[in-house]
Design a protein around this motif. Structure first.
Motif, PDB file in Angstrom:
ATOM      1  N   ARG A 233       0.813  -1.215   0.000  1.00 23.12           N
ATOM      2  CA  ARG A 233       0.000   0.000   0.000  1.00 23.12           C
ATOM      3  C   ARG A 233       0.850   1.270   0.000  1.00 23.12           C
ATOM      4  NH1 ARG A 233      -3.030  -0.130   5.885  1.00 23.12           N
ATOM      5  NH2 ARG A 233      -1.280   0.525   7.187  1.00 23.12           N
ATOM      6  N   TRP A 241      -2.461   0.905  -5.750  1.00 16.17           N
ATOM      7  CA  TRP A 241      -1.691  -0.273  -5.347  1.00 16.17           C
ATOM      8  C   TRP A 241      -2.514  -1.562  -5.421  1.00 16.17           C
ATOM      9  CZ3 TRP A 241      -3.090  -3.401  -1.301  1.00 16.17           C
ATOM     10  CH2 TRP A 241      -4.008  -2.889  -0.375  1.00 16.17           C
ATOM     11  N   ALA A 242      -3.821  -1.502  -5.162  1.00 15.15           N
ATOM     12  CA  ALA A 242      -4.644  -2.708  -5.195  1.00 15.15           C
ATOM     13  C   ALA A 242      -4.828  -3.231  -6.617  1.00 15.15           C
ATOM     14  CB  ALA A 242      -6.003  -2.449  -4.556  1.00 15.15           C
ATOM     15  N   HIS A 248     -10.163  -9.313  -7.638  1.00 18.08           N
ATOM     16  CA  HIS A 248     -10.210  -8.621  -6.352  1.00 18.08           C
ATOM     17  C   HIS A 248     -11.427  -7.709  -6.287  1.00 18.08           C
ATOM     18  CE1 HIS A 248      -8.944  -6.453  -2.811  1.00 18.08           C
ATOM     19  NE2 HIS A 248      -8.883  -5.317  -3.464  1.00 18.08           N
ATOM     20  N   ASP A 249     -12.188  -7.867  -5.220  1.00 22.40           N
ATOM     21  CA  ASP A 249     -13.322  -6.992  -4.945  1.00 22.40           C
ATOM     22  C   ASP A 249     -13.048  -6.306  -3.614  1.00 22.40           C
ATOM     23  OD1 ASP A 249     -15.668  -5.716  -4.385  1.00 22.40           O
ATOM     24  OD2 ASP A 249     -16.965  -7.457  -4.679  1.00 22.40           O
ATOM     25  N   PRO A 250     -12.779  -4.986  -3.602  1.00 21.66           N
ATOM     26  CA  PRO A 250     -12.462  -4.319  -2.337  1.00 21.66           C
ATOM     27  C   PRO A 250     -13.544  -4.483  -1.280  1.00 21.66           C
ATOM     28  CG  PRO A 250     -11.987  -2.884  -4.209  1.00 21.66           C
ATOM     29  CD  PRO A 250     -12.726  -4.078  -4.753  1.00 21.66           C
ATOM     30  N   ALA A 251     -14.775  -4.663  -1.736  1.00 23.83           N
ATOM     31  CA  ALA A 251     -15.866  -4.821  -0.775  1.00 23.83           C
ATOM     32  C   ALA A 251     -15.872  -6.220  -0.154  1.00 23.83           C
ATOM     33  CB  ALA A 251     -17.211  -4.548  -1.463  1.00 23.83           C
ATOM     34  N   ARG A 252     -15.210  -7.174  -0.820  1.00 27.86           N
ATOM     35  CA  ARG A 252     -15.170  -8.547  -0.317  1.00 27.86           C
ATOM     36  C   ARG A 252     -13.731  -9.068  -0.430  1.00 27.86           C
ATOM     37  NH1 ARG A 252     -18.363 -12.420  -3.187  1.00 27.86           N
ATOM     38  NH2 ARG A 252     -17.607 -11.415  -5.074  1.00 27.86           N
ATOM     39  N   PRO A 253     -12.836  -8.582   0.422  1.00 29.90           N
ATOM     40  CA  PRO A 253     -11.404  -8.887   0.243  1.00 29.90           C
ATOM     41  C   PRO A 253     -11.051 -10.361   0.314  1.00 29.90           C
ATOM     42  CG  PRO A 253     -11.833  -7.848   2.368  1.00 29.90           C
ATOM     43  CD  PRO A 253     -13.092  -7.721   1.570  1.00 29.90           C
ATOM     44  N   CYS A 256     -12.099 -13.907  -3.254  1.00 29.33           N
ATOM     45  CA  CYS A 256     -11.568 -14.140  -4.595  1.00 29.33           C
ATOM     46  C   CYS A 256     -11.577 -15.632  -4.929  1.00 29.33           C
ATOM     47  CB  CYS A 256     -10.163 -13.568  -4.731  1.00 29.33           C
ATOM     48  SG  CYS A 256      -8.946 -14.299  -3.635  1.00 29.33           S
ATOM     49  N   ASN A 262      -4.180 -13.127  -2.964  1.00 31.93           N
ATOM     50  CA  ASN A 262      -3.760 -11.734  -2.992  1.00 31.93           C
ATOM     51  C   ASN A 262      -3.182 -11.366  -1.635  1.00 31.93           C
ATOM     52  OD1 ASN A 262      -4.631 -11.153  -5.666  1.00 31.93           O
ATOM     53  ND2 ASN A 262      -6.732 -10.957  -4.935  1.00 31.93           N
ATOM     54  N   ARG A 264      -1.334  -8.465   0.706  1.00 33.13           N
ATOM     55  CA  ARG A 264      -0.821  -7.139   1.012  1.00 33.13           C
ATOM     56  C   ARG A 264       0.419  -7.340   1.877  1.00 33.13           C
ATOM     57  NH1 ARG A 264      -4.292  -2.717   4.315  1.00 33.13           N
ATOM     58  NH2 ARG A 264      -3.930  -4.280   5.949  1.00 33.13           N
TER      59      ARG A 264
END
Length: 338
Positions: A233, A241-242, A248-253, A256, A262, A264
């Motif tokens: 990040r 960065w994501a 990848h769904d930011p709402a459902r990390p 996947c 994935n 971080r």
């Protein structure tokens, strides 16, 4: 612009020493053209230890404005020590741009030409080793070529694709590419000048370029390939960065595809703050890569990893702390004398 210099990019180069920090490795890259990292199968490195049989060969694909040495000077020998058959090369050399004329700078040529060059190199590794599949480890632009190979010429021939700061969706370089788009829209032709200086590969990797339609229009994943994606990040090059993640769904990390992991980097432990470049010099990231490829477990490494530089070992941290304490005491003594 001149065509990439095929002789320069394919000629075997000298092998450099292992490195723990990105700036030192990059300076060595600039001093020695075609420099390769230690640990490659074609170098004088010791052969993998017993037990490595059955693992696919590992091919390392560097990124933009770098080369195989500055990218893999820590990871390649680490993989070799863990028993992997490691292969790497320089690609995308283009003497037609100013940066490309600097010794050791690769990954600047037209993306289509580089994709074909990388595919040829991976095919050559498979032919030379007799393996049916290969593992790919890719940094930045390298992720584009690794994914293209997995879905086109090398379909069915890639077991694992690992990306470090991978450019999967277009990078804005902390907004610099958007500024260029605004200047172009205002009638200021910045793209030709940028290409003459830095080569075509940079602008071809910004959001909305054709290469990403080719990569992602039929879906980001390919059946039979395992994906491991590392992103930081504090990455200031592959931004946002994501974008280094796939499926990848930011709402459902955590939702996947099972074939995708994935990561971080900051979640791997304390002191892990590498950026786009120093991510390549994190022992913690190296240990995760080895584990993802089915290698032996490694003892935890307590090196702190900071942006741009790379590793700060405990003795260095102690020295920095001692220097800071001494400076504070001196300043306090001076204030008392006044």
């Amino acid at each position: 612009m001149d065509a990439p210099d095929a002789a320069a990019r394919r000629a075997p180069g000298p092998t450099g020493p292992p490195a723990r920090n990105f700036p030192l490795a990059f300076l060595r890259q600039l001093r020695t053209r075609d420099l390769l990292p230690p640990g490659l199968a074609e170098s004088d490195a010791p052969a993998p230890p017993a037990g490595a049989a059955g693992r696919p060969p590992v091919v390392l694909i560097h990124g933009t404005w770098m080369n195989a040495y500055s990218t893999w000077a820590m990871i390649a020998p680490g993989l070799r020590a863990a028993g992997f058959d490691v292969h790497g090369f320089n690609y995308g050399v283009d003497r037609g741009c100013r940066v490309g004329r600097v010794g050791g700078v690769a990954g600047v040529a037209d993306l289509e030409a580089s994709a074909a060059e990388v595919a040829d190199a991976v095919d050559a590794v498979l032919a030379a080793t007799g393996a049916e599949r290969v593992d790919l480890i890719c940094h930045s632009q390298g992720a584009i070529h690794g994914r293209l190979y997995a879905q086109e010429r090398g379909a069915g021939r890639v077991r694992t694709l690992i990306s470090l700061g991978g450019n999967h969706h277009g990078a804005t370089l902390s907004g610099v590419s958007r500024l260029g788009d605004r200047l172009t829209a205002a009638g200021i032709p910045v793209e030709p000048a940028f290409t003459r200086i830095l080569g075509p590969a940079g602008l071809q990797q910004t959001p909305g370029r054709p290469i990403f339609e080719r990569l992602n229009s039929a879906g980001e994943l390919r059946e039979g390939v395992r994906y491991v994606n590392f992103a930081s990040r504090v990455d200031w090059i592959a931004t946002p960065w994501a974008g280094g993640f796939l499926d990848h769904d930011p709402a459902r990390p955590g939702a996947c595809d099972p074939a995708v992991r994935n990561i971080r980097v900051q979640d791997l432990g304390r002191g892990q703050w590498p950026d786009h470049l120093s991510m390549l010099y994190s022992p913690t990231v190296l240990a995760e890569i080895i584990a993802a490829l089915g290698g032996p477990a490694r003892q935890p490494d307590h090196a702190v990893v900071v942006p741009v530089w790379g590793q700060l070992r405990p003795p260095a941290l102690a020295g920095i702390g001692a220097a800071a304490a001494a400076g504070w005491l001196l300043a306090r003594r001076r204030r008392r004398r006044r």
